[in-house]
Motif scaffolding. Structure first.
Motif, PDB file in Angstrom:
ATOM      1  N   SER A   1       0.850  -1.184   0.000  1.00  0.00           N
ATOM      2  CA  SER A   1       0.000   0.000   0.000  1.00  0.00           C
ATOM      3  C   SER A   1       0.886   1.233   0.000  1.00  0.00           C
ATOM      4  N   PRO A   2       0.607   2.207  -0.882  1.00  0.00           N
ATOM      5  CA  PRO A   2       1.439   3.417  -0.865  1.00  0.00           C
ATOM      6  C   PRO A   2       1.272   4.153   0.453  1.00  0.00           C
ATOM      7  N   ARG A   3       2.374   4.658   0.960  1.00  0.00           N
ATOM      8  CA  ARG A   3       2.330   5.397   2.216  1.00  0.00           C
ATOM      9  C   ARG A   3       1.438   6.620   2.073  1.00  0.00           C
ATOM     10  N   ARG A   4       0.850   7.024   3.172  1.00  0.00           N
ATOM     11  CA  ARG A   4       0.007   8.228   3.167  1.00  0.00           C
ATOM     12  C   ARG A   4       0.831   9.450   2.787  1.00  0.00           C
ATOM     13  N   ASP A   5       2.113   9.441   3.132  1.00  0.00           N
ATOM     14  CA  ASP A   5       2.983  10.567   2.803  1.00  0.00           C
ATOM     15  C   ASP A   5       3.672  10.368   1.457  1.00  0.00           C
ATOM     16  N   ALA A   6       3.090   9.506   0.598  1.00  0.00           N
ATOM     17  CA  ALA A   6       3.728   9.184  -0.674  1.00  0.00           C
ATOM     18  C   ALA A   6       3.896  10.401  -1.566  1.00  0.00           C
ATOM     19  N   SER A   7       3.004  11.380  -1.443  1.00  0.00           N
ATOM     20  CA  SER A   7       3.149  12.554  -2.284  1.00  0.00           C
ATOM     21  C   SER A   7       4.326  13.408  -1.833  1.00  0.00           C
ATOM     22  N   ARG A   8       4.664  13.349  -0.534  1.00  0.00           N
ATOM     23  CA  ARG A   8       5.857  13.963   0.043  1.00  0.00           C
ATOM     24  C   ARG A   8       5.925  15.474  -0.123  1.00  0.00           C
ATOM     25  N   PHE A   9       4.872  16.108  -0.508  1.00  0.00           N
ATOM     26  CA  PHE A   9       4.924  17.546  -0.732  1.00  0.00           C
ATOM     27  C   PHE A   9       4.090  18.276   0.295  1.00  0.00           C
ATOM     28  N   PRO A  10       4.492  19.438   0.740  1.00  0.00           N
ATOM     29  CA  PRO A  10       5.703  20.155   0.356  1.00  0.00           C
ATOM     30  C   PRO A  10       6.951  19.499   0.940  1.00  0.00           C
ATOM     31  N   LEU A  11       8.015  19.482   0.166  1.00  0.00           N
ATOM     32  CA  LEU A  11       9.269  18.832   0.535  1.00  0.00           C
ATOM     33  C   LEU A  11      10.311  19.918   0.818  1.00  0.00           C
ATOM     34  N   ARG A  12      10.889  19.904   2.011  1.00  0.00           N
ATOM     35  CA  ARG A  12      11.904  20.896   2.372  1.00  0.00           C
ATOM     36  C   ARG A  12      13.194  20.580   1.629  1.00  0.00           C
TER      37      ARG A  12
END
Length: 187
Positions: free
Chosen positions: A46-57
């Motif tokens: 299952s893709p992680r909930r934070d898979a979009s990772r944005f906004p990314l520092r």
């Protein structure tokens, strides 16, 4: 092709199903793929909930401000047909060109597809809730920009490319290229 030659999707070998699943790029595609059959669900994680990772520092040694990479998706949202059941013709499906941006809390913001502005006024027939099981969402393209968090502005960058732009990519393997307004290449 007769019935003896046909193969059901649910009977595909696990190796092939896994190969297909690992080539999916977006979180939504991975979730839809996993919802087809239990064999598909067990073939990829299952893709992680934070898979979009944005906004990314983004670490930046030249700036005292926090610099972030923001991503958004331009897509077509197609609402389902509503059947009245009374013999009256149902209204046609509505199609909307929208830009979706995920916040750091996981909420989606609706943006104007031609700018970075949030949509504050929605037409009367725009759906109040977007259900991905009922509505059809087709991704057109992904957009990335680099901005300063404290100032809330873009940092003179005219183009940003993220490679690879895939739900399965680890953050330490993500590469960000940019073209500044002066024509200089950033990495």
């Amino acid at each position: 092709m007769d019935q003896a030659e046909r193969c059901r999707w649910s009977d595909l070998p696990p190796e092939i199903v896994s190969m297909i699943g690992k080539r999916l790029h977006t979180r939504m595609d991975a979730l839809r793929f996993r919802s087809v059959f239990s064999s598909f669900r067990s073939s990829i994680p299952s893709p992680r909930r934070d898979a979009s990772r944005f906004p990314l520092r983004i670490p930046c040694s030249r700036s005292s401000h926090s610099v972030f990479l923001r991503g958004s998706t331009v897509c077509v949202l197609e609402t389902p047909e509503k059947s009245s059941g009374s013999g009256v013709p149902s209204p046609p499906r509505s199609r909307w060109l929208v830009k979706l941006q995920e916040s750091s809390l996981g909420d989606l913001q609706l943006l104007c597809p031609f700018s970075k502005r949030r949509v504050t006024y929605l037409p009367r027939n725009f759906p109040k809730v977007i259900d991905s099981l009922e509505s059809r969402i087709v991704e057109i393209c992904r957009e990335f920009r680099i901005e300063c968090a404290t100032l809330g502005i873009a940092l003179g960058v005219s183009k940003v490319v993220v490679s690879p732009d895939c739900v399965w990519t680890d953050l330490d393997k993500l590469e960000v290229y940019s073209i500044r307004e002066q024509g200089r290449l950033g990495y």
